[in-house]
Design a protein around this motif. Sequence first.
Motif, mmCIF file in Angstrom:
data_model
loop_
_atom_site.group_PDB
_atom_site.id
_atom_site.type_symbol
_atom_site.label_atom_id
_atom_site.label_comp_id
_atom_site.label_asym_id
_atom_site.label_seq_id
_atom_site.Cartn_x
_atom_site.Cartn_y
_atom_site.Cartn_z
ATOM 1 N N MET A 288 22.675 30.346 53.057
ATOM 2 C CA MET A 288 23.386 29.226 52.438
ATOM 3 C C MET A 288 22.921 28.945 51.018
ATOM 4 N N LEU A 289 21.694 29.308 50.688
ATOM 5 C CA LEU A 289 21.195 29.064 49.335
ATOM 6 C C LEU A 289 22.035 29.775 48.279
ATOM 7 N N PHE A 290 22.675 30.884 48.670
ATOM 8 C CA PHE A 290 23.430 31.681 47.699
ATOM 9 C C PHE A 290 24.940 31.686 47.966
ATOM 10 N N LYS A 291 25.386 31.031 49.023
ATOM 11 C CA LYS A 291 26.810 31.054 49.355
ATOM 12 C C LYS A 291 27.711 30.384 48.315
ATOM 13 N N PRO A 292 27.232 29.393 47.536
ATOM 14 C CA PRO A 292 28.130 28.813 46.523
ATOM 15 C C PRO A 292 28.502 29.772 45.394
ATOM 16 N N MET A 293 27.776 30.886 45.263
ATOM 17 C CA MET A 293 27.941 31.742 44.086
ATOM 18 C C MET A 293 29.324 32.369 43.981
ATOM 19 N N ILE A 294 29.949 32.690 45.110
ATOM 20 C CA ILE A 294 31.252 33.367 45.047
ATOM 21 C C ILE A 294 32.296 32.452 44.421
ATOM 22 N N ALA A 295 32.205 31.137 44.674
ATOM 23 C CA ALA A 295 33.141 30.197 44.045
ATOM 24 C C ALA A 295 32.887 30.119 42.548
ATOM 25 N N ALA A 296 31.605 30.216 42.126
ATOM 26 C CA ALA A 296 31.276 30.185 40.698
ATOM 27 C C ALA A 296 31.823 31.415 39.987
ATOM 28 N N VAL A 297 31.810 32.558 40.664
ATOM 29 C CA VAL A 297 32.340 33.787 40.059
ATOM 30 C C VAL A 297 33.815 33.622 39.708
ATOM 31 N N PHE A 298 34.574 32.983 40.587
ATOM 32 C CA PHE A 298 36.008 32.802 40.338
ATOM 33 C C PHE A 298 36.282 31.839 39.187
ATOM 34 N N LEU A 299 35.288 31.072 38.786
ATOM 35 C CA LEU A 299 35.482 30.178 37.644
ATOM 36 C C LEU A 299 35.513 30.948 36.325
ATOM 37 N N PHE A 300 34.833 32.095 36.279
ATOM 38 C CA PHE A 300 34.658 32.774 34.992
ATOM 39 C C PHE A 300 35.223 34.200 34.969
ATOM 40 N N VAL A 301 35.712 34.689 36.074
ATOM 41 C CA VAL A 301 36.260 36.045 36.084
ATOM 42 C C VAL A 301 37.565 36.078 35.289
ATOM 43 N N THR A 302 37.824 37.197 34.628
ATOM 44 C CA THR A 302 39.045 37.363 33.844
ATOM 45 C C THR A 302 39.811 38.582 34.340
ATOM 46 N N ALA A 303 41.037 38.719 33.871
ATOM 47 C CA ALA A 303 41.853 39.858 34.279
ATOM 48 C C ALA A 303 41.217 41.182 33.869
ATOM 49 N N GLY A 304 40.502 41.165 32.742
ATOM 50 C CA GLY A 304 39.903 42.396 32.251
ATOM 51 C C GLY A 304 38.719 42.875 33.061
ATOM 52 N N ASN A 305 37.942 41.952 33.620
ATOM 53 C CA ASN A 305 36.745 42.371 34.367
ATOM 54 C C ASN A 305 36.830 42.085 35.860
ATOM 55 N N ALA A 306 37.976 41.608 36.322
ATOM 56 C CA ALA A 306 38.090 41.158 37.716
ATOM 57 C C ALA A 306 37.771 42.257 38.713
ATOM 58 N N PHE A 307 38.260 43.467 38.456
ATOM 59 C CA PHE A 307 38.085 44.534 39.445
ATOM 60 C C PHE A 307 36.605 44.824 39.691
ATOM 61 N N VAL A 308 35.828 44.959 38.621
ATOM 62 C CA VAL A 308 34.404 45.281 38.763
ATOM 63 C C VAL A 308 33.613 44.068 39.247
ATOM 64 N N VAL A 309 33.821 42.928 38.597
ATOM 65 C CA VAL A 309 33.027 41.734 38.906
ATOM 66 C C VAL A 309 33.276 41.256 40.336
ATOM 67 N N LEU A 310 34.531 41.172 40.749
ATOM 68 C CA LEU A 310 34.834 40.681 42.093
ATOM 69 C C LEU A 310 34.388 41.664 43.171
ATOM 70 N N SER A 311 34.468 42.957 42.892
ATOM 71 C CA SER A 311 33.997 43.951 43.869
ATOM 72 C C SER A 311 32.508 43.769 44.137
ATOM 73 N N ILE A 312 31.730 43.611 43.077
ATOM 74 C CA ILE A 312 30.282 43.402 43.240
ATOM 75 C C ILE A 312 30.007 42.057 43.909
ATOM 76 N N ALA A 313 30.731 41.023 43.474
ATOM 77 C CA ALA A 313 30.495 39.679 44.023
ATOM 78 C C ALA A 313 30.824 39.621 45.511
ATOM 79 N N PHE A 314 31.936 40.234 45.922
ATOM 80 C CA PHE A 314 32.300 40.227 47.336
ATOM 81 C C PHE A 314 31.311 41.045 48.168
ATOM 82 N N PHE A 315 30.801 42.131 47.608
ATOM 83 C CA PHE A 315 29.801 42.924 48.325
ATOM 84 C C PHE A 315 28.558 42.090 48.602
ATOM 85 N N LEU A 316 28.045 41.425 47.566
ATOM 86 C CA LEU A 316 26.845 40.604 47.734
ATOM 87 C C LEU A 316 27.112 39.415 48.651
ATOM 88 N N ASP A 317 28.281 38.795 48.518
ATOM 89 C CA ASP A 317 28.614 37.650 49.368
ATOM 90 C C ASP A 317 28.740 38.062 50.825
#
Length: 455
Positions: A288-317
């Motif tokens: 639970m200490l790290f579960k809020p992070m996936i929502a924070a990622v969606f605040l700053f992800v852009t169309a240009g980096n979404a594929f890489v950033v979200l793939s890594i974020a979902f893996f860690l989440d």
Amino acid sequence: MRIITVAGCLAMVYYTCISCPVVTDFCRELGASELQFGLLAGLPMILLVMQFVGAYLTDRVPRRKPYFMVLEISARLVWIPAAFLPLLFPRIPDSVLILVFLGAVVVNGALSNVDTPLWFSWISDLVPRRILNRYWGQRQQYMTLVWTLAFLAVVAMTWLAKSLSARQMLPILVSVGCVAGVADILLFTWVREPPNLMNPDSHPLQVLLAPLLHREYRTLVLFSCAFSAAALLGAGFMQIYVLDVLKIPVWKTTLIWCTAGLGAATTAPVFGRIADRHGHRPVLLLCMLFKPMIAAVFLFVTAGNAFVVLSIAFFLDSMLNGGYMIAVNGYMLKMAPRMSRSMFIAALTALSGIAGGLGAILGGLILREYRDFSACVFGMNWCNYHVVFLLSFILRALCIPLAAAVREPTSSGTLVVLNALVGQWPMRLIVFPVGLYRRFLSAEEQEENEPTGRD
């Protein structure tokens, strides 16, 4: 137990086919509104209230298997008319078709939730307590691997069949999913059923309140309700945000969501062994200490980096999700007394589901209310979806103290579990750079302290 594991893997094929981004794209083609997307995410959670009906039924039937099999097969077949109607009868208005799809969601949720306490009560009588978490972790590992492979198959389909619309692709996926889903349930024909410990004379209100009167169990119920509402407030709209706002193609979106199973597959057995040895509460708190992070990622992800950033974020989440599920399910089955186990299971899953469903519907209302919202934050244009993701992040963070308040008298301390976790694969690989850096610093300090050999 091997049959139950294979059945769970087939269930992952079914769930992939009915929950992949093609389904979201299908609803987009039918013109679903923000509120309707909120209902699509929230109704399945609210319908978890039907688990109280299932718990009441479990206490009063001598055999759970027949009820479970009939209810679950019926629940899965209901997707067939919802998927095929738009293809076979194109003249039906889209406004009617989306209501039919919502109706399928309601019927499926009602039937499948009635049989959940039946299944958990039956299976918990089969799995020995001493290996409960280890078995759950290994089963989840196999299931998430199959889930990932199924998602990759959907990716290949959406990429190779780009000319097909979602209305044409969904019937194919639903057909495959229903075949796998029905095969999953039929496998339970060969799973033995221990005698059911019935409690037909119990007073319904007394049985209903028992989980909330249990001192330790009540803390998990309160936490689970709060976190479900906080999580679904944002999670219910992540796919539509990626498809509709970031304009990521369906096949790429499906590939992104595919990574959400890989992390759990690597960590579930580890968390299972640790939970058996040290308890469920510290595993839950660490995740639970790290579960809020996936929502924070969606605040700053852009169309240009979404594929890489979200793939890594979902893996860690998903690594955290593996531990979270092990902790919650293990605690639930460990703390629930056998006589009224089904009602304890229903109290946790149903109440948290209702809270999650209300959270998703609230998210849909916020999206509709702030439809015209626009602001520039850190050089980025924020819209109504960012309002939902920000609120979800804040509420997830506020759930951490509730996780710390979960009571489990026999569990180890969180730091003890953290040390045990760092020594396990795959955590050794993650912390390897840290250890290498520390050894490098130690070598430098030793070199500085050594005599130079000169006068």
